[in-house]
Design a protein around this motif. Structure first.
Motif, PDB file in Angstrom:
ATOM      1  N   LEU A 142       1.027 -13.642   2.079  1.00  0.00           N
ATOM      2  CA  LEU A 142       2.113 -13.179   1.212  1.00  0.00           C
ATOM      3  C   LEU A 142       1.748 -11.857   0.546  1.00  0.00           C
ATOM      4  O   LEU A 142       2.560 -10.926   0.478  1.00  0.00           O
ATOM      5  CB  LEU A 142       2.428 -14.244   0.164  1.00  0.00           C
ATOM      6  N   TYR A 143       0.510 -11.747   0.044  1.00  0.00           N
ATOM      7  CA  TYR A 143       0.067 -10.491  -0.575  1.00  0.00           C
ATOM      8  C   TYR A 143       0.081  -9.354   0.425  1.00  0.00           C
ATOM      9  O   TYR A 143       0.419  -8.217   0.091  1.00  0.00           O
ATOM     10  CB  TYR A 143      -1.340 -10.647  -1.155  1.00  0.00           C
ATOM     11  N   ALA A 144      -0.310  -9.628   1.665  1.00  0.00           N
ATOM     12  CA  ALA A 144      -0.315  -8.576   2.685  1.00  0.00           C
ATOM     13  C   ALA A 144       1.087  -8.016   2.889  1.00  0.00           C
ATOM     14  O   ALA A 144       1.287  -6.792   2.963  1.00  0.00           O
ATOM     15  CB  ALA A 144      -0.872  -9.123   3.996  1.00  0.00           C
ATOM     16  N   ALA A 145       2.067  -8.909   2.991  1.00  0.00           N
ATOM     17  CA  ALA A 145       3.452  -8.459   3.170  1.00  0.00           C
ATOM     18  C   ALA A 145       3.934  -7.677   1.959  1.00  0.00           C
ATOM     19  O   ALA A 145       4.575  -6.617   2.097  1.00  0.00           O
ATOM     20  CB  ALA A 145       4.360  -9.668   3.417  1.00  0.00           C
ATOM     21  N   GLU A 146       3.625  -8.175   0.764  1.00  0.00           N
ATOM     22  CA  GLU A 146       4.104  -7.513  -0.448  1.00  0.00           C
ATOM     23  C   GLU A 146       3.463  -6.143  -0.628  1.00  0.00           C
ATOM     24  O   GLU A 146       4.146  -5.164  -0.975  1.00  0.00           O
ATOM     25  CB  GLU A 146       3.817  -8.408  -1.658  1.00  0.00           C
ATOM     26  N   LEU A 147       2.154  -6.042  -0.394  1.00  0.00           N
ATOM     27  CA  LEU A 147       1.472  -4.762  -0.547  1.00  0.00           C
ATOM     28  C   LEU A 147       1.956  -3.744   0.477  1.00  0.00           C
ATOM     29  O   LEU A 147       2.179  -2.571   0.157  1.00  0.00           O
ATOM     30  CB  LEU A 147      -0.042  -4.956  -0.416  1.00  0.00           C
ATOM     31  N   THR A 148       2.102  -4.187   1.723  1.00  0.00           N
ATOM     32  CA  THR A 148       2.558  -3.270   2.772  1.00  0.00           C
ATOM     33  C   THR A 148       3.946  -2.737   2.453  1.00  0.00           C
ATOM     34  O   THR A 148       4.209  -1.524   2.556  1.00  0.00           O
ATOM     35  CB  THR A 148       2.571  -3.976   4.138  1.00  0.00           C
ATOM     36  N   ALA A 149       4.847  -3.631   2.055  1.00  0.00           N
ATOM     37  CA  ALA A 149       6.222  -3.217   1.766  1.00  0.00           C
ATOM     38  C   ALA A 149       6.305  -2.372   0.501  1.00  0.00           C
ATOM     39  O   ALA A 149       6.995  -1.348   0.461  1.00  0.00           O
ATOM     40  CB  ALA A 149       7.111  -4.458   1.629  1.00  0.00           C
ATOM     41  N   ASN A 150       5.582  -2.783  -0.540  1.00  0.00           N
ATOM     42  CA  ASN A 150       5.721  -2.147  -1.856  1.00  0.00           C
ATOM     43  C   ASN A 150       4.943  -0.850  -1.970  1.00  0.00           C
ATOM     44  O   ASN A 150       5.383   0.093  -2.636  1.00  0.00           O
ATOM     45  CB  ASN A 150       5.254  -3.128  -2.943  1.00  0.00           C
ATOM     46  N   GLU A 151       3.767  -0.761  -1.332  1.00  0.00           N
ATOM     47  CA  GLU A 151       2.898   0.388  -1.553  1.00  0.00           C
ATOM     48  C   GLU A 151       2.826   1.349  -0.369  1.00  0.00           C
ATOM     49  O   GLU A 151       2.515   2.530  -0.552  1.00  0.00           O
ATOM     50  CB  GLU A 151       1.486  -0.080  -1.903  1.00  0.00           C
ATOM     51  N   PHE A 152       3.088   0.880   0.851  1.00  0.00           N
ATOM     52  CA  PHE A 152       2.996   1.753   2.018  1.00  0.00           C
ATOM     53  C   PHE A 152       4.365   2.206   2.519  1.00  0.00           C
ATOM     54  O   PHE A 152       4.611   3.394   2.682  1.00  0.00           O
ATOM     55  CB  PHE A 152       2.248   1.045   3.162  1.00  0.00           C
ATOM     56  N   VAL A 153       5.243   1.251   2.782  1.00  0.00           N
ATOM     57  CA  VAL A 153       6.528   1.578   3.403  1.00  0.00           C
ATOM     58  C   VAL A 153       7.560   1.987   2.355  1.00  0.00           C
ATOM     59  O   VAL A 153       8.286   2.975   2.533  1.00  0.00           O
ATOM     60  CB  VAL A 153       7.046   0.387   4.229  1.00  0.00           C
ATOM     61  N   GLY A 154       7.631   1.242   1.243  1.00  0.00           N
ATOM     62  CA  GLY A 154       8.655   1.473   0.237  1.00  0.00           C
ATOM     63  C   GLY A 154       8.657   2.868  -0.381  1.00  0.00           C
ATOM     64  O   GLY A 154       9.707   3.535  -0.411  1.00  0.00           O
ATOM     65  N   PRO A 155       7.517   3.366  -0.891  1.00  0.00           N
ATOM     66  CA  PRO A 155       7.522   4.687  -1.535  1.00  0.00           C
ATOM     67  C   PRO A 155       7.970   5.834  -0.638  1.00  0.00           C
ATOM     68  O   PRO A 155       8.862   6.608  -1.025  1.00  0.00           O
ATOM     69  CB  PRO A 155       6.066   4.844  -1.999  1.00  0.00           C
ATOM     70  N   PRO A 156       7.396   5.993   0.585  1.00  0.00           N
ATOM     71  CA  PRO A 156       7.910   7.089   1.426  1.00  0.00           C
ATOM     72  C   PRO A 156       9.367   6.884   1.828  1.00  0.00           C
ATOM     73  O   PRO A 156      10.118   7.855   1.973  1.00  0.00           O
ATOM     74  CB  PRO A 156       6.988   7.075   2.648  1.00  0.00           C
ATOM     75  N   LEU A 157       9.781   5.624   2.001  1.00  0.00           N
ATOM     76  CA  LEU A 157      11.181   5.357   2.312  1.00  0.00           C
ATOM     77  C   LEU A 157      12.070   5.821   1.166  1.00  0.00           C
ATOM     78  O   LEU A 157      13.118   6.446   1.386  1.00  0.00           O
ATOM     79  CB  LEU A 157      11.390   3.862   2.570  1.00  0.00           C
ATOM     80  N   GLY A 158      11.665   5.524  -0.065  1.00  0.00           N
ATOM     81  CA  GLY A 158      12.442   5.949  -1.227  1.00  0.00           C
ATOM     82  C   GLY A 158      12.564   7.454  -1.304  1.00  0.00           C
ATOM     83  O   GLY A 158      13.643   7.998  -1.584  1.00  0.00           O
ATOM     84  N   GLY A 159      11.462   8.188  -1.048  1.00  0.00           N
ATOM     85  CA  GLY A 159      11.514   9.640  -1.067  1.00  0.00           C
ATOM     86  C   GLY A 159      12.433  10.196   0.009  1.00  0.00           C
ATOM     87  O   GLY A 159      13.201  11.138  -0.236  1.00  0.00           O
ATOM     88  N   PHE A 160      12.371   9.625   1.195  1.00  0.00           N
ATOM     89  CA  PHE A 160      13.236  10.068   2.291  1.00  0.00           C
ATOM     90  C   PHE A 160      14.704   9.814   1.961  1.00  0.00           C
ATOM     91  O   PHE A 160      15.568  10.669   2.202  1.00  0.00           O
ATOM     92  CB  PHE A 160      12.851   9.335   3.575  1.00  0.00           C
ATOM     93  N   LEU A 161      15.002   8.649   1.391  1.00  0.00           N
ATOM     94  CA  LEU A 161      16.386   8.297   1.093  1.00  0.00           C
ATOM     95  C   LEU A 161      16.978   9.206   0.018  1.00  0.00           C
ATOM     96  O   LEU A 161      18.165   9.553   0.077  1.00  0.00           O
ATOM     97  CB  LEU A 161      16.475   6.833   0.652  1.00  0.00           C
ATOM     98  N   VAL A 162      16.171   9.589  -0.975  1.00  0.00           N
ATOM     99  CA  VAL A 162      16.660  10.517  -2.003  1.00  0.00           C
ATOM    100  C   VAL A 162      17.023  11.855  -1.378  1.00  0.00           C
ATOM    101  O   VAL A 162      18.008  12.503  -1.765  1.00  0.00           O
ATOM    102  CB  VAL A 162      15.615  10.694  -3.119  1.00  0.00           C
TER     103      VAL A 162
END
Length: 420
Positions: A142-162
């Motif tokens: 569960l931690y692996a999924a949360e860390l990958t989504a929250n710290e690796f994929v989510g931030p660059p995705l947020g920057g791209f979407l903005v």
């Protein structure tokens, strides 16, 4: 039941948590990037983070009480629904030209309150989905999924979407939270604590705090978590001054500084997969001692060298060991806490963990101002070394005994509900 022994319901929860954390990671990057369109004040921009984390100081204990009074899956559904609704309203207002920095603050605060309910319920529901002897594996995945989504994929995705557009940047997390709700609806069952006696919220919170205060093992580990977060917050508050910019000691560029910080995130993900083998091969007590040594590398290494490769290696190892600590201690907490109290115990832990961070940040700034930035790494490293002392008491024998006591209590309660 799946071949890994975790079960189909667990993997549906895992998928839902991954989607939810992906929304979190994208949204928490998108909000500040949108905020700079309304203000260039550093204090106002930093205030968004304050608005996100403030609910953990003032609402965490109430969230824990709710998690022990209501169906935990339903609370998670309501929390994600609320987050989606708040951000959807913000999306409509922003696209319509009615956005402002204060509207961003209101959304951040409301989403933060919902997050306390979701996260507390999420940790508390896990022992009701998987057997106790598989909690370390379940928490690690569960931690692996949360860390990958929250710290690796989510931030660059947020920057791209903005960059694409504000409506897309805010609308995408809304859709991700809705998708997380859809998957979580497939996790069938009732996830209540089993308590039947009528009580007040205040009485529930008091009972949870008394349980933590009266359990020497959990109290010791909680204090250790608070001390580590104090030290880490102090060190990383001033680390940017030591590492980034032409006038710093390390003289890193902004991209190089960001790359250095990813070493810790990479280590954290790796650690989620190493926790269960470490627990099995070394025993929990020895594994926790090693995590303290790894934490020392993260905090103290900049005090002795400015070499980015050495510091990056220290961060990588530190990230691994921090995740090992989290998986082992969270799984232990879930095993030694009665189901009816788990929500309140988890929220008390979170309160302590987050509550020491602003204190550490203030201490790091004051120490760096008075004695120099490098002194902060030495002092906080010494504070982490002192955590080896309570580990003389946190033994495998005591952890096993605490688990056996809770299993006996819950077995008795199952036979005679009045025994409580």
């Amino acid at each position: 039941m799946t071949t890994d022994g975790l079960g189909t319901r667990y993997w549906r929860l895992w998928t839902s948590a991954g989607l939810s954390n992906l929304a979190d990671g994208a949204m928490k990057v998108a909000l500040p990037l949108v905020a700079i369109r309304y203000t260039d004040s550093p204090a106002l921009i930093a205030g968004l983070t304050f608005a996100f984390t403030l609910p953990w100081l003032f609402f965490a204990l109430t969230a824990g009480a709710l998690a022990d009074r209501r169906d935990r899956r339903r609370l998670m559904l309501v929390a994600n629904g609320a987050r989606a609704l708040f951000l959807a309203c913000l999306t409509v207002a922003t696209v319509a030209g009615a956005g402002s920095i204060w509207l961003l603050y209101a959304a951040a605060l409301c989403i933060g309150v919902a997050e306390t309910i979701y996260d507390t319920s999420s940790q508390s529901i896990l022992p009701q989905l998987v057997p106790r002897d598989r909690l370390s594996r379940a928490n690690g995945r569960l931690y692996a999924a949360e860390l990958t989504a929250n710290e690796f994929v989510g931030p660059p995705l947020g920057g791209f979407l903005v960059a694409v557009g504000v409506g897309v940047a805010f609308g995408t997390p809304v859709l991700l939270w809705v998708a997380a709700i859809g998957v979580l609806l497939l996790v069938r069952g009732r996830f209540v604590s089993g308590r039947t006696e009528p009580t007040t919220i205040r009485a529930d919170i008091a009972e949870g705090l008394r349980f933590l205060a009266g359990n020497t093992l959990l109290r010791t580990l909680a204090i250790m978590v608070g001390i580590f977060n104090f030290a880490a917050s102090a060190a990383f508050t001033v680390f940017v001054l030591y590492a980034a910019g032409p006038s710093s000691t390390m003289k890193l560029s902004d991209p190089a500084y960001g790359l250095l910080l990813t070493c810790s995130a990479i280590g954290s993900v790796l650690g989620t997969f190493l926790a269960e083998p470490a627990e099995r091969l070394l025993g929990r007590s020895r594994a926790l001692v090693l995590t303290i040594a790894g934490s020392l590398l993260t905090v103290a290494t900049p005090g002795f060298t400015a070499n980015p490769f050495v510091i990056g290696a220290g961060m990588l190892l530190g990230g691994i060991t921090i995740s090992v600590w989290n998986v082992i201690t969270v799984s232990l907490r879930q095993r030694v806490t009665p189901t009816r109290l788990l929500g309140r115990l988890n929220s008390a832990y979170r309160l302590l963990a987050w509550g020491t961070m602003p204190l550490g940040a203030a201490a790091g700034g004051l120490l760096g101002q008075a004695f120099g930035v490098q002194s902060v790494f030495w002092i906080m490293g010494g504070l982490i070394v002192l955590q080896l002392i309570p580990m003389l008491w946190v033994t495998d024998r005591r952890m096993d005994a605490a688990e056996a006591a809770v299993e006996a209590e819950e077995a008795t309660a199952a036979v005679d509900p009045q025994s409580r």
